[in-house]
Design an enzyme around this catalytic site. Structure first.
Site, PDB file in Angstrom:
ATOM      1  N   ASP A 195      -4.311  17.431 -28.205  1.00 45.20           N
ATOM      2  CA  ASP A 195      -5.258  16.485 -27.339  1.00 45.20           C
ATOM      3  C   ASP A 195      -4.468  15.340 -26.888  1.00 45.20           C
ATOM      4  OD1 ASP A 195      -7.083  14.876 -26.212  1.00 45.20           O
ATOM      5  OD2 ASP A 195      -8.562  14.933 -27.997  1.00 45.20           O
ATOM      6  N   HIS A 197      -5.720  13.050 -25.297  1.00 43.52           N
ATOM      7  CA  HIS A 197      -6.586  11.817 -25.162  1.00 43.52           C
ATOM      8  C   HIS A 197      -6.507  10.915 -23.987  1.00 43.52           C
ATOM      9  CE1 HIS A 197      -9.342   9.584 -28.123  1.00 43.52           C
ATOM     10  NE2 HIS A 197      -9.629  10.940 -28.354  1.00 43.52           N
ATOM     11  N   GLU A 221      -4.973  18.826 -23.839  1.00 39.43           N
ATOM     12  CA  GLU A 221      -6.279  18.534 -23.490  1.00 39.43           C
ATOM     13  C   GLU A 221      -5.822  16.976 -22.791  1.00 39.43           C
ATOM     14  OE1 GLU A 221     -10.271  16.901 -25.791  1.00 39.43           O
ATOM     15  OE2 GLU A 221      -9.086  18.497 -26.590  1.00 39.43           O
ATOM     16  N   GLU A 247     -14.501  16.567 -21.158  1.00 42.46           N
ATOM     17  CA  GLU A 247     -15.311  15.838 -22.059  1.00 42.46           C
ATOM     18  C   GLU A 247     -16.125  14.560 -21.494  1.00 42.46           C
ATOM     19  OE1 GLU A 247     -13.197  13.472 -25.152  1.00 42.46           O
ATOM     20  OE2 GLU A 247     -12.128  15.074 -25.090  1.00 42.46           O
ATOM     21  N   ASP A 270     -19.656  18.885 -22.557  1.00 41.00           N
ATOM     22  CA  ASP A 270     -20.145  18.392 -23.606  1.00 41.00           C
ATOM     23  C   ASP A 270     -21.655  18.485 -23.602  1.00 41.00           C
ATOM     24  OD1 ASP A 270     -21.334  16.857 -25.863  1.00 41.00           O
ATOM     25  OD2 ASP A 270     -19.212  16.040 -26.357  1.00 41.00           O
ATOM     26  N   HIS A 297     -16.914  20.375 -25.736  1.00 41.00           N
ATOM     27  CA  HIS A 297     -16.489  19.462 -26.372  1.00 41.00           C
ATOM     28  C   HIS A 297     -17.543  18.875 -27.452  1.00 41.00           C
ATOM     29  CE1 HIS A 297     -16.072  14.829 -26.919  1.00 41.00           C
ATOM     30  NE2 HIS A 297     -15.031  15.258 -27.214  1.00 41.00           N
TER      31      HIS A 297
END
Length: 386
Positions: A195, A197, A221, A247, A270, A297
């Site tokens: 990830d 982020h 990700e 997400e 998500d 997510h």
């Protein structure tokens, strides 16, 4: 049957406040949903209450109709606060529908297309410090071996350095070292997800992607902030790792350009933000038409975990499911019956609805608290992304 009340129930869970939604009916059937949204707790909880007048007095089994009412008749569409609140209510309506019909929700979503759901573990099992602050090789190896010992065949790491627009070789070499340690610790039989982020610019995301490619991540990700689809597509084209994102996006309308521009190989909608169960199934169907996988997510609480599980069970292009299992030690105490897990797989629920209920007396022991302010800055004092 008519909806009698809609209200948020907020539970302080260290890193996050879990925002549950309780929908009550005049016949005593209760539905639960979840719309946990970090650092937007008060706004999302209030928005749940804003939506209540639109649905109180209505038939709870008209899930699609009520989705359209909440989405369109409040005039301002979309946005993470409004769509999260809508998502929580939508999940609760599906929970009621399953309970009224006496079947698990996935049976109402087309039935099971698999017998069990593959999970991935976060380093440290989801403990906040381990997930977001593991930047040493020894800690990486220790956490990874613990996940494998629990039976997981996939792990996720969030150790991409917080990075400026362009950096020299230091951060890239650090990431290479950490990823190499992780691969050595788990071997080739365990999948790794990395990830980013959204901490990196497209230029640095490309450099990092090329650096970790030899370690064969299942996906990387958010290798750049998600607002610019063209930038995400550029990263996807210029480095070899499959890209996952989504997400922070809401509704099928924000996912459409991602798919059209081939900007990702995995969408991470998500269920607590994108529009609930009703909308995530539409997003998944769109993604299937582009041969794009779905990995929902879910770093949130037990209701969101249950809702995502029903999506996974009923979605052909599902890939793998995120979960937090050790974010707080009392996670299972606030539900009447935790969901089943066998090693690295979640078991299909058998109870009607989403399959679990919130114990409000236990939940009340953990009142809402201000989430930690994860504020990071570069050496020169400029703002760094979390």
């Amino acid at each position: 049957m008519r909806i009698a009340a809609v209200r948020p129930v907020v539970v302080g869970a260290r890193m996050r406040n879990w925002i549950f939604v309780k929908v009550e009916t005049d016949e005593g059937v209760v539905g639960w949903g979840e719309c946990t949204t970090e650092w937007k707790t008060r706004a999302v909880a209030a928005c749940v209450e804003d939506f209540a007048p639109f649905v109180v007095g209505q038939d709870p089994l008209r899930t699609e109709h009520l989705w359209q009412v909440m989405s369109r008749q409040a005039f301002f569409r979309g946005g993470i606060v409004a769509m999260s609140a809508l998502s929580g209510i939508d999940q609760a309506l599906w929970d009621i529908a399953g309970k009224v019909r006496g079947v698990p929700v996935y049976q109402l979503l087309g039935g099971a297309v698999r017998d069990r759901v593959r999970l991935y573990d976060h380093l440290g099992g989801g403990a906040p410090d381990a997930v977001y602050e593991t930047f040493t090789p020894d800690a990486v190896a220790e956490h990874a071996r613990a996940s494998v010992a629990e039976g997981f065949t996939a792990v996720k790491a969030v150790f991409v350095p917080r990075t400026g627009p362009l950096e020299g070789p230091g951060p890239v070499r650090l990431l290479d070292r950490l990823m190499g340690t992780l691969r050595e610790a788990v071997g080739d039989g365990v999948d790794i997800m990395l990830d980013f982020h959204g901490r990196t610019s497209p230029a640095m995301g490309i450099q990092y992607g090329r650096a970790v490619a030899p370690y064969a991540p299942l996906f990387i990700e958010e290798p750049c902030p998600p607002e610019n689809v063209e930038a995400m597509a550029e990263v996807a084209r210029q480095q070899p790792c499959p890209v996952a994102t989504g997400e922070r996006l809401t509704t099928r309308f924000q996912f459409r350009p991602l798919l059209e521009q081939r900007a990702c190989a995995v969408v991470q909608a998500d269920v607590g933000h994108c529009g609930g169960l009703s909308e995530i199934k539409r997003i998944a169907a769109m993604a299937e038409a582009y041969y794009v996988a779905v990995a929902p997510h879910n770093p949130a609480g037990p209701i969101a975990q249950a809702a995502a599980l029903h999506v996974a069970l009923s979605t052909p292009n599902f890939l793998i499911q995120e979960q937090m299992r050790s974010d707080v030690p009392w996670r299972d105490d606030i539900v009447d019956e935790p969901l089943g897990r066998a090693g690295g797989y979640a078991l299909a629920p058998t109870r009607p609805g989403l399959g679990l209920e919130i114990d409000e007396r236990e939940a009340a022991k953990h009142p809402m608290a201000q989430e930690p302010l994860l504020r990071y800055f570069h050496d020169d004092g400029s703002v760094a992304d979390w």
